[in-house]
Design an enzyme around this catalytic site. Sequence first.
Site, PDB file in Angstrom:
ATOM      1  N   HIS A   1      49.070   2.352 -36.457  1.00 57.48           N
ATOM      2  CA  HIS A   1      47.925   3.241 -36.235  1.00 57.48           C
ATOM      3  C   HIS A   1      47.820   3.579 -34.754  1.00 57.48           C
ATOM      4  O   HIS A   1      48.572   3.052 -33.932  1.00 57.48           O
ATOM      5  CB  HIS A   1      46.625   2.622 -36.768  1.00 57.48           C
TER       6      HIS A   1
ATOM      7  N   HIS B   1      45.581   3.248 -32.241  1.00 59.01           N
ATOM      8  CA  HIS B   1      44.839   2.573 -31.176  1.00 59.01           C
ATOM      9  C   HIS B   1      45.779   2.135 -30.047  1.00 59.01           C
ATOM     10  O   HIS B   1      46.888   1.665 -30.299  1.00 59.01           O
ATOM     11  CB  HIS B   1      44.068   1.381 -31.727  1.00 59.01           C
TER      12      HIS B   1
ATOM     13  N   ASP C   1      45.992  -0.326 -28.046  1.00 55.58           N
ATOM     14  CA  ASP C   1      46.534  -1.684 -27.972  1.00 55.58           C
ATOM     15  C   ASP C   1      47.674  -1.907 -28.964  1.00 55.58           C
ATOM     16  O   ASP C   1      48.268  -2.992 -28.993  1.00 55.58           O
ATOM     17  CB  ASP C   1      45.435  -2.731 -28.171  1.00 55.58           C
ATOM     18  N   HIS C   2      48.012  -0.867 -29.732  1.00 60.66           N
ATOM     19  CA  HIS C   2      49.164  -0.922 -30.637  1.00 60.66           C
ATOM     20  C   HIS C   2      50.266   0.063 -30.259  1.00 60.66           C
ATOM     21  O   HIS C   2      51.394  -0.092 -30.722  1.00 60.66           O
ATOM     22  CB  HIS C   2      48.713  -0.674 -32.083  1.00 60.66           C
TER      23      HIS C   2
ATOM     24  N   HIS D   1      40.397   1.125 -41.541  1.00 62.93           N
ATOM     25  CA  HIS D   1      40.226   0.852 -40.110  1.00 62.93           C
ATOM     26  C   HIS D   1      40.331   2.162 -39.338  1.00 62.93           C
ATOM     27  O   HIS D   1      39.503   2.464 -38.485  1.00 62.93           O
ATOM     28  CB  HIS D   1      41.292  -0.145 -39.666  1.00 62.93           C
TER      29      HIS D   1
ATOM     30  N   ASP E   1      46.025  -3.551 -38.202  1.00 66.15           N
ATOM     31  CA  ASP E   1      44.636  -4.004 -38.222  1.00 66.15           C
ATOM     32  C   ASP E   1      43.956  -3.732 -39.556  1.00 66.15           C
ATOM     33  O   ASP E   1      42.726  -3.756 -39.654  1.00 66.15           O
ATOM     34  CB  ASP E   1      43.836  -3.318 -37.101  1.00 66.15           C
TER      35      ASP E   1
ATOM     36  N   HIS F   1      46.433  -9.206 -34.743  1.00 63.40           N
ATOM     37  CA  HIS F   1      45.589  -9.993 -33.847  1.00 63.40           C
ATOM     38  C   HIS F   1      45.488 -11.441 -34.311  1.00 63.40           C
ATOM     39  O   HIS F   1      45.574 -11.733 -35.503  1.00 63.40           O
ATOM     40  CB  HIS F   1      44.176  -9.406 -33.776  1.00 63.40           C
TER      41      HIS F   1
END
Length: 255
Positions: A53, A55, A57-58, A110, A127, A165
């Site tokens: 996805h 975001h 942080d990915h 999400h 996530d 995570h």
Amino acid sequence: MRLTALPAFADNYIWALVDSAGRAIVVDPGDAAPVLAAAAQQNWVPHTILLTHHHDDHIGGVAALQARYAGLEVVAPDDPRIPHATRRVAEGEHVQALGLEIDVVSVPGHTRSHIAFHTAEHLFSGDSLFSLGCGRMFEGTPPQLLASLQKLASLPPHLLLCCGHEYTVSNAVFARHVDPANAALARRQEEALAMRRDERSTLPVSLASELECNPFLRTDTPEIRAAVSAHLGRPVTDEVDVLAGLRGWKDGFRT
């Protein structure tokens, strides 16, 4: 194939599957630095990147990895917020990489374009699904999230869950609050606490374990329905209502 979890930021995991020739499939590299360090230390080279996805942080490390490794394939959902993809995939498609066939599963909730990837052994859920929990609904709806979780729950139970995570210990506190009589969940909590005390990852974990322990995969059970009804102060109407109530409960939960 050797599976490696690369810690990133405060609690992210970047996953790497490394073959005997030293080529790797890298999942959700939010930061290039842990990938570059592991590749140098363990003598492997990224071959394919899988993104679940949009975001940051990915996906934040993708550009630097593409600059370092020419011809790197980057497989992602069809979402313009992921600018570096070389291939876009959707539900039911397959990715061939390093001799593996990797199936694509659409799991909105999400985010609206979230996907998961699974091989014959591993489930890379990003996530969408965590150990003992699931991702917040930033863009999706309760019916979408329920359908996504049911889809993941229907996969082969031997698959090893590799999520984005390290949330297992904190998720366990909420899960035990919801489902205090679940003996398998109590054992999983004890196991996770011991792992973290030893500075070990609580992941991967079998999907079979999650089916026993994760309240978000057990919304059809009397125990979870009763707990959510008590929390809401009214009877739940259906499984979507259970999931919506459970997710809202978790969002506001404080220990």
